[in-house]
Design an enzyme around this catalytic site. Structure first.
Site, PDB file in Angstrom:
ATOM      1  N   ALA A 219       0.811  -1.340  -0.037  1.00 35.25           N
ATOM      2  CA  ALA A 219       0.003  -0.049   0.083  1.00 35.25           C
ATOM      3  C   ALA A 219       0.800   1.288   0.159  1.00 35.25           C
ATOM      4  O   ALA A 219       0.594   2.262  -0.770  1.00 35.25           O
ATOM      5  CB  ALA A 219      -0.942  -0.002   1.235  1.00 35.25           C
TER       6      ALA A 219
ATOM      7  N   HIS B 287      15.662   6.139  26.818  1.00 37.27           N
ATOM      8  CA  HIS B 287      15.695   4.668  27.417  1.00 37.27           C
ATOM      9  C   HIS B 287      14.531   4.716  28.530  1.00 37.27           C
ATOM     10  O   HIS B 287      14.490   5.922  29.138  1.00 37.27           O
ATOM     11  CB  HIS B 287      17.033   4.513  28.226  1.00 37.27           C
TER      12      HIS B 287
END
Length: 463
Positions: free
Chosen positions: A317, A442
């Site tokens: 797509a 993080h």
């Protein structure tokens, strides 16, 4: 009616091309025989993701104790409700495209579109009436359909394609999935997750055969753990669907076996929709089921263009959308770069997910590169551990000489949302050290990309 542009087909290639054309000032119409949004929105990408989300929720319920949550009783799948939700999601998206057509003042012409000479499109409506429209430019975006093999003729009930697989009247107790590309694996995962006994048959040596071999083998291990039977290097010779159960005759390297299943899903790729759209009459050149085009999707006939599944390149797509934009911008006279088909991300939305872009390790070696390879397992990721999703890894490949980012291959939770970082990095010609020095947040799954790059250069911290 007279237009600057008529687009035949309203899938993710066609409707995106029409919107971009309207933005650029072209008087635009789009022709659609069934539902706005095409296969992707109505019977492909979008509704399948709704099914997969239901499967994921069911898995969460079944494993809630792993997260310290006790649920009284047992989770149960209401198959009809799952299918209904999927259809509602698809219908909502299709209505969204209708809104976009109105917003961008694009005429929607319902019916089957056909080239009818220079600058002419004939549209046959559902009631049989025929109207002719004219345009300076015509884009063909007619897409594809489930491919059939002589040994695997679809009857729509027992031997089915992807369209029937997301709209079955009841959940089958058993299913054989033929083909292990994205479509086959996603349906195999979905039906197995809700309790159907699933067997996957793949002709080649590995499942998801276009992926890096480490990903193929890792995903096979994971799916087998989930209870899916996988048969590679195997071919379906015939299907006897005359009884209550289909008898699937499969040729393997150890001889023939017969497997019984309620339903056989053919997921062996797509065939292009080129029939009856006037290619022969107008003289548009094709080869092996694809329309021949230049780098900007122009055919050999002036004013006629083709994009999406019916031309070279990956039948995805997002590829069709990019091609539609590129084609229209070139028509409008903008400066446009051709699409780099080696920087197209591919995604498979099973669990764990698969995402990749660029060279596999094998392809990079075959192309003559000396390479550096880094790998970071999600078992070493704090976010993955917290999410209870330690299965999988990120693998990155760099050119040893210049540090060029050759490819990335991921398997794990949510990796389809992570791959765009690598696509952008490759587009901007980032090196391995650029990735290492890009500070990642993080704890996240995405920091595995940085860690894998560090591993390639002997600088990894958390392994």
């Amino acid at each position: 009616m007279n237009y600057d542009l008529i687009v035949i087909g309203s899938g993710p290639g066609g409707y995106v091309a029409a919107i971009r054309a309207s933005q650029l000032g072209l008087k635009t119409a789009i022709v659609e025989k069934e539902s706005l949004g095409g296969i992707c929105l109505n019977w492909g990408c979008i509704p399948t993701k709704a099914l997969l989300k239901s499967a994921q929720v069911f898995e969460y319920i079944n494993h809630s104790a792993d997260y310290g949550i006790t649920i009284e009783g047992q989770g149960k799948v209401d198959f009809g409700a799952v299918i209904k939700r999927s259809r509602n999601v698809a219908d909502g998206m299709s209505k969204g495209v209708q809104f976009l057509m109105k917003k961008n003042k694009i005429d929607v012409i319902m019916g089957f579109g056909k080239l009818k000479g220079a600058g002419k499109v004939e549209v046959k409506a559902a009631d049989g009436t025929i109207a002719e429209h004219q345009a300076k430019h015509i884009i063909l975006a007619t897409g594809g359909r489930s491919r059939e093999l002589p040994s695997l003729k679809q009857d729509g009930k027992k031997v089915i394609g992807y369209r029937q697989a997301m709209n079955l009247p009841q959940q089958p107790k058993s299913m054989v999935v033929v083909g292990s590309g994205a479509i086959g694996i996603e349906f195999a995962y979905f039906y197995n997750s809700i309790g159907t006994k699933v067997t996957v048959v793949e002709f080649l040596d590995n499942i998801v055969p276009l992926e890096d071999e480490d990903v193929s083998k890792g995903l096979a291990r994971s799916l087998k753990k989930q209870g899916i039977e996988i048969m590679t290097s195997s071919t379906v010779e015939s299907v006897d669907s005359t009884g209550d159960l289909c008898k699937v005759n499969i040729k393997t390297d150890k001889g023939n076996v017969v497997i019984e299943a309620e339903v056989v899903l053919s997921a062996i790729g797509i065939s292009t929709n080129l029939e009856g759209i006037g290619l022969e009459e107008v003289g548009v050149k094709t080869d092996k089921g694809k329309v021949l085009v230049d780098d900007y999707y122009k055919t050999n006939i002036e004013g006629v263009y083709a994009i999406g599944d019916i031309v070279k390149g990956q039948a995805l797509a997002h590829v069709a959308s990019a091609e539609g934009i590129t084609c229209v911008e070139k028509i409008a006279g903008l400066h446009v770069e051709p699409i780099n088909y080696n920087n197209i991300p591919g995604c498979t939305y099973c669990s764990p997910e698969v995402a990749s872009v660029g060279y596999t390790e094998k392809a990079a070696k075959e192309a003559g590169y000396e390479i550096k390879v880094g790998k970071f397992p999600f078992s070493a990721s704090g976010k993955a551990s917290a999410a209870g999703a330690k299965d999988g890894f990120v693998k990155v490949i760099f050119d040893a000489k210049y540090g060029e980012f050759l490819g990335a291959h991921m398997m794990g939770y949510n990796v389809t949302e992570m791959i765009a970082e690598v696509v952008a990095a490759r587009k901007l010609e980032c090196t391995g050290h650029d990735i290492i020095k890009t500070v990642h947040p993080h704890p996240t799954m995405s920091e595995a990309v940085m860690e894998a790059a560090a591993d390639a250069y002997g600088e990894v911290i958390h392994l």
